[in-house]
Design a protein around this motif. Structure first.
Motif, short mmCIF file in Angstrom:
data_model
loop_
_atom_site.label_atom_id
_atom_site.label_comp_id
_atom_site.label_asym_id
_atom_site.label_seq_id
_atom_site.Cartn_x
_atom_site.Cartn_y
_atom_site.Cartn_z
N MET A 138 0.81 -1.21 0.00
CA MET A 138 0.00 0.00 0.00
C MET A 138 0.85 1.27 0.00
N LEU A 139 2.16 1.14 0.19
CA LEU A 139 3.01 2.32 0.25
C LEU A 139 3.35 2.82 -1.16
N PRO A 140 3.50 4.13 -1.33
CA PRO A 140 3.93 4.67 -2.63
C PRO A 140 5.37 4.25 -2.92
N VAL A 141 5.68 4.16 -4.20
CA VAL A 141 7.00 3.68 -4.59
C VAL A 141 8.10 4.62 -4.09
N ALA A 142 7.84 5.93 -4.05
CA ALA A 142 8.86 6.86 -3.59
C ALA A 142 9.21 6.62 -2.13
N VAL A 143 8.22 6.33 -1.31
CA VAL A 143 8.46 6.05 0.11
C VAL A 143 9.26 4.76 0.26
N VAL A 144 8.87 3.73 -0.48
CA VAL A 144 9.57 2.45 -0.40
C VAL A 144 11.03 2.61 -0.79
N GLY A 172 28.63 -2.97 -1.10
CA GLY A 172 28.15 -1.80 -1.84
C GLY A 172 26.84 -2.12 -2.52
N TRP A 173 25.76 -2.02 -1.75
CA TRP A 173 24.46 -2.47 -2.23
C TRP A 173 24.02 -1.75 -3.50
N LEU A 174 24.36 -0.47 -3.61
CA LEU A 174 23.94 0.32 -4.77
C LEU A 174 25.12 0.77 -5.63
N THR A 175 26.34 0.36 -5.27
CA THR A 175 27.52 0.79 -6.02
C THR A 175 28.27 -0.37 -6.66
N ASP A 176 28.05 -1.57 -6.20
CA ASP A 176 28.72 -2.74 -6.76
C ASP A 176 27.90 -3.26 -7.94
N PRO A 177 28.48 -3.35 -9.14
CA PRO A 177 27.71 -3.84 -10.30
C PRO A 177 27.19 -5.26 -10.13
N ASN A 178 27.85 -6.07 -9.30
CA ASN A 178 27.42 -7.45 -9.11
C ASN A 178 26.29 -7.58 -8.09
N VAL A 179 26.03 -6.51 -7.35
CA VAL A 179 25.04 -6.57 -6.26
C VAL A 179 23.86 -5.64 -6.51
N ALA A 180 24.04 -4.59 -7.30
CA ALA A 180 23.02 -3.54 -7.43
C ALA A 180 21.68 -4.09 -7.92
N MET A 181 21.72 -4.98 -8.93
CA MET A 181 20.45 -5.51 -9.44
C MET A 181 19.76 -6.39 -8.41
N TRP A 182 20.55 -7.16 -7.64
CA TRP A 182 19.95 -7.96 -6.56
C TRP A 182 19.31 -7.06 -5.51
N SER A 183 19.92 -5.92 -5.25
CA SER A 183 19.35 -4.97 -4.29
C SER A 183 17.99 -4.46 -4.76
N MET A 184 17.87 -4.18 -6.05
CA MET A 184 16.60 -3.72 -6.60
C MET A 184 15.55 -4.84 -6.57
N ALA A 185 15.98 -6.07 -6.82
CA ALA A 185 15.04 -7.21 -6.76
C ALA A 185 14.55 -7.43 -5.34
N LEU A 186 15.45 -7.29 -4.34
CA LEU A 186 15.05 -7.45 -2.94
C LEU A 186 14.07 -6.36 -2.53
N LEU A 187 14.33 -5.13 -2.95
CA LEU A 187 13.40 -4.02 -2.68
C LEU A 187 12.03 -4.31 -3.27
N THR A 188 12.00 -4.75 -4.50
CA THR A 188 10.73 -5.04 -5.18
C THR A 188 10.01 -6.21 -4.52
N ASP A 254 10.15 2.80 -12.00
CA ASP A 254 10.09 3.78 -10.92
C ASP A 254 11.19 3.59 -9.88
N GLN A 255 11.30 2.35 -9.33
CA GLN A 255 12.23 2.15 -8.22
C GLN A 255 13.69 2.39 -8.64
N MET A 256 14.04 2.00 -9.86
CA MET A 256 15.42 2.22 -10.30
C MET A 256 15.68 3.69 -10.62
N PHE A 257 14.72 4.35 -11.20
CA PHE A 257 14.87 5.76 -11.54
C PHE A 257 15.03 6.60 -10.28
N ILE A 258 14.24 6.30 -9.24
CA ILE A 258 14.32 7.07 -7.99
C ILE A 258 15.57 6.71 -7.20
#
Length: 323
Positions: A138-144, A172-188, A254-258
């Motif tokens: 129920m939360l907006p994507v920007a808040v998440v 480096g959850w958002l800076t390591d190329p090997n981890v960044a996509m997994w971080s976005m998948a976990l968020l989603t 949305d989540q990757m752009f923000i």
């Protein structure tokens, strides 16, 4: 000597008994309310035409032009499509989108089913579990995204704080190329799994209790009931959830752009194709070329949906023959 009868008495005796009048049934094909449903349909049709059909056709025509945000462009035919098929950036961002779809779809199906089974089996405080599982959706994507960006902070973030406390190396959850996509998948996963959980819970509650009772009388254990009753009964829901999740993941933006402030992430590994289309149209001002890429991607999504549906139908027919 016979008794005399009057004519009226003889007619009364000869007349058949009178039956009560029955209500007449209306003739087939006639209805007083014929056509009364149109006033309810017309508003939907008008809205669909104005905001779906017209923009779709207008965008299709735009893809054959050199239209720009700075001015009108002339007709160039299929040049935009030819350029798109040779665009390495478009294919790389499409690959990023496919990778994200694979990373997110499988956990969002499996974990949602596991969560629904936990609640369905009768955990204490079910209302609390249902609220906890569904509330993030129920939360907006920007808040998440803001919540998880804080959790992913390299120095003061929640995850790296505990990794450091445990003596492990920070990530480096958002800076390591090997981890960044997994971080976005976990968020989603955390954000959207509640919707799939709700669909599975509804399907489980629709299974008749008599099936489980009969299996228990036959000596079937919990695992046997799960594989022989529960999973086959929710197969249709699994197909629905999988299709919806694939289509939703293919539309990720949305989540990757923000999270990366409109950037492409480390080495561009988190840049989805929709963000590339957006950048081309609204940053590069090439609306015609962006429209062409949009319709190529739309056609690919249609092909994926049709192929998945055909394979699912064929498998269903084979299982029906096996029975």
């Amino acid at each position: 000597m016979s008794a005399l009868t009057t004519p009226s008495q003889s007619q009364a005796a000869a007349a058949p008994p009178r039956t009560p009048d029955l209500p007449r049934t209306p003739r087939r094909g006639r209805s007083r309310r014929e056509g009364s449903g149109w006033p309810f349909v017309i508003p939907f049709v008008v809205v669909a035409v104005l905001f779906l059909v017209v923009p779709t056709l207008w965008g299709l025509g735009l893809s054959f032009t050199e239209q720009s945000l700075m001015g009108n462009g002339g007709w160039i035919g299929l040049d935009n499509y030819a350029e798109a098929f040779g665009d390495a950036t478009m294919w790389s961002t499409l690959g990023n989108t496919v990778v994200f779809t694979l990373m997110s779809t499988i956990p969002l199906v499996v974990i949602a089913l596991a969560m629904a089974l936990l609640v369905y089996t009768g955990l204490p405080g079910q209302w609390l579990w249902r609220l906890a599982f569904f509330a993030p959706y129920m939360l907006p994507v920007a808040v998440v995204v803001q919540i998880w960006v804080w959790l992913y902070q390299p120095e003061i973030g929640f995850f790296n704080y505990w990794l450091d406390r445990l003596g492990l190396e920070k990530v480096g959850w958002l800076t390591d190329p090997n981890v960044a996509m997994w971080s976005m998948a976990l968020l989603t996963l955390w954000w959207t799994v509640g919707f799939n959980f709700l669909l599975y819970l509804s399907a489980l509650q629709a299974i008749p209790d008599q099936m489980y009772e009969a299996a228990a009388l036959d000596g079937a254990g919990a695992w046997r009931r799960l594989w022989s009753i529960t999973l086959p009964q929710v197969r249709a829901t699994t197909v629905l959830v999988t299709i919806l999740q694939i289509l939703a993941s293919l539309k990720v933006f949305d989540q990757m752009f923000i999270a990366f402030n409109g950037g492409s992430g480390p080495n561009g590994v988190t840049r989805p194709i929709l963000q590339y289309i957006y950048d081309t149209g609204f940053t590069g001002y090439r609306m015609g070329y962006a429209s062409a890429m949009s319709y190529i991607y739309f056609a690919l999504i249609i092909v994926v949906a049709v192929v998945f549906q055909v394979l699912t139908t064929a498998r269903r027919k084979e299982q029906g023959r096996g029975r």
